[in-house]
Design a protein around this motif. Structure first.
Motif, PDB file in Angstrom:
ATOM      1  N   GLY A  70       0.847  -1.195   0.000  1.00  0.00           N
ATOM      2  CA  GLY A  70       0.000   0.000   0.000  1.00  0.00           C
ATOM      3  C   GLY A  70       0.875   1.235   0.000  1.00  0.00           C
ATOM      4  O   GLY A  70       2.107   1.151   0.036  1.00  0.00           O
ATOM      5  N   ALA A  81      -5.491  -1.609  -0.065  1.00  0.00           N
ATOM      6  CA  ALA A  81      -6.361  -2.337  -0.999  1.00  0.00           C
ATOM      7  C   ALA A  81      -6.284  -3.844  -0.766  1.00  0.00           C
ATOM      8  O   ALA A  81      -7.287  -4.548  -0.848  1.00  0.00           O
ATOM      9  N   ASN A 109       6.648   0.939   0.173  1.00  0.00           N
ATOM     10  CA  ASN A 109       5.719   0.181  -0.665  1.00  0.00           C
ATOM     11  C   ASN A 109       6.443  -1.034  -1.282  1.00  0.00           C
ATOM     12  O   ASN A 109       7.617  -0.940  -1.653  1.00  0.00           O
ATOM     13  N   GLY A 139      -2.318  -8.084  -6.773  1.00  0.00           N
ATOM     14  CA  GLY A 139      -2.677  -6.773  -7.347  1.00  0.00           C
ATOM     15  C   GLY A 139      -1.651  -6.410  -8.400  1.00  0.00           C
ATOM     16  O   GLY A 139      -0.885  -7.268  -8.860  1.00  0.00           O
ATOM     17  N   HIS A 158      -4.248   0.947  -9.671  1.00  0.00           N
ATOM     18  CA  HIS A 158      -5.586   1.483  -9.411  1.00  0.00           C
ATOM     19  C   HIS A 158      -6.005   2.523 -10.453  1.00  0.00           C
ATOM     20  O   HIS A 158      -7.044   3.166 -10.290  1.00  0.00           O
TER      21      HIS A 158
HETATM   22  C1  BGC Z   1      -1.516  -1.870  -3.819  1.00  0.00           C
HETATM   23  C2  BGC Z   1      -0.090  -1.435  -4.082  1.00  0.00           C
HETATM   24  C3  BGC Z   1       0.822  -2.643  -4.100  1.00  0.00           C
HETATM   25  C4  BGC Z   1       0.295  -3.679  -5.084  1.00  0.00           C
HETATM   26  C5  BGC Z   1       1.118  -4.948  -5.059  1.00  0.00           C
HETATM   27  C6  BGC Z   1      -1.914  -2.873  -4.863  1.00  0.00           C
HETATM   28  O1  BGC Z   1      -3.241  -3.262  -4.657  1.00  0.00           O
HETATM   29  O2  BGC Z   1      -2.384  -0.758  -3.872  1.00  0.00           O
HETATM   30  O3  BGC Z   1       0.344  -0.520  -3.106  1.00  0.00           O
HETATM   31  O4  BGC Z   1       2.117  -2.236  -4.452  1.00  0.00           O
HETATM   32  O5  BGC Z   1      -1.051  -4.014  -4.795  1.00  0.00           O
HETATM   33  O6  BGC Z   1       1.109  -5.547  -3.802  1.00  0.00           O
END
Ligand code: BGC
Length: 254
Positions: A70, A81, A109, A139, A158
């Protein structure tokens, strides 16, 4: 080897929490990668206890870098998320210090960590010019790198494409949950990368995450003008980048 050349990195993912001691000259692990299931619910306190277990097991008393899924600013997570929403209200530095004791802890992150690692130890093409590093897993995470320097906390997973978020179109999580073949999934990835290309015009995309191991299956199916380079550190990248950031927190300033 003196402590200056070592770092300890932790990568917190939806299913696993992993850590290792890293030789910062080579980006290689020293000893085993230690992995536990991420606790459920994955509250900051529960995850911190798992991280403490990893660090105790490794018998490491130096600084620690922790990669999180995140937006991370200082001691706060600003988005969650793919992790328990209780992270949004925690002072993560205090929660982790309570179990890791007096030591420097650097949070960043997970995609930023992986991107930094790829620049430092991966494909030399990632080191120059404007590069968008993407990690495609549950993600889609992103890191913007210019001449190897990071612009942190970009969240391209996103970005809305039509009325859907990019990671809902082309993550490995979506590929798996919809049972898509590479032939079915590649056009989705092309759509997402095409939009990134249209808006950001990078010199190259570097693609990491589990999917990078199988690049021979999807890379030939994509038609884009921007070169696409599979990442080389595979599932080491998050840990290695976190270790690097712990050793040199200036990498993630801002
Ligand atoms: C998050 C990112 C993260 C990515 C991979 C996304 O849903 O918002 O911050 O780097 O997933 O884990």
């Amino acid at each position: 080897m003196c402590e200056q050349q070592l770092g300890f990195g932790i990568d917190i993912g939806g299913s696993g929490t992993k850590g290792a001691l890293v030789n910062l000259h080579t980006g290689e692990f020293i000893g085993e990668r230690i992995k536990y299931e991420t606790p459920k619910p994955a509250t900051p306190e529960a995850v911190a206890a798992t991280v403490a277990k990893i660090i105790d097991q490794a018998d490491w008393d130096g600084p620690v870098g922790i990669a999180l899924p995140g937006v991370v600013r200082g001691s706060s997570m600003l988005t969650a998320a793919n992790i328990d929403p209780s992270w949004l209200h925690a002072n993560i530095h205090d929660v982790f210090s309570a179990v890791l004791g007096e030591r420097a802890i650097t949070f960043l992150n997970d995609a930023d960590a992986a991107g930094l690692a790829e620049v430092a130890y991966g494909n030399p093409q990632a080191q120059s010019g404007s590069v968008i590093f993407l990690t495609i897993g549950t993600g889609i995470g992103s890191a913007f790198l210019v001449e190897g320097k990071l612009f942190p906390n970009t969240e391209l997973g996103h970005l809305l494409i039509g009325n859907e978020e990019a990671e809902k179109i082309a993550s490995s999580g979506v590929k798996k949950s919809l049972g898509l073949s590479f032939d079915d999934w590649a056009p989705r990835l092309e759509k997402v990368l095409g939009e990134y290309e249209r808006l950001f015009n990078p010199a190259a995309f570097v693609i990491g995450g589990g999917i990078s191991r199988k690049s021979a299956r999807w890379l030939p199916l994509l038609q884009l003008s921007t070169p696409i380079i599979p990442a080389t550190l595979l599932n080491r990248a998050g840990i290695v980048g976190a270790a690097l950031a712990a050793h040199s927190p200036e990498y993630i300033a801002g």
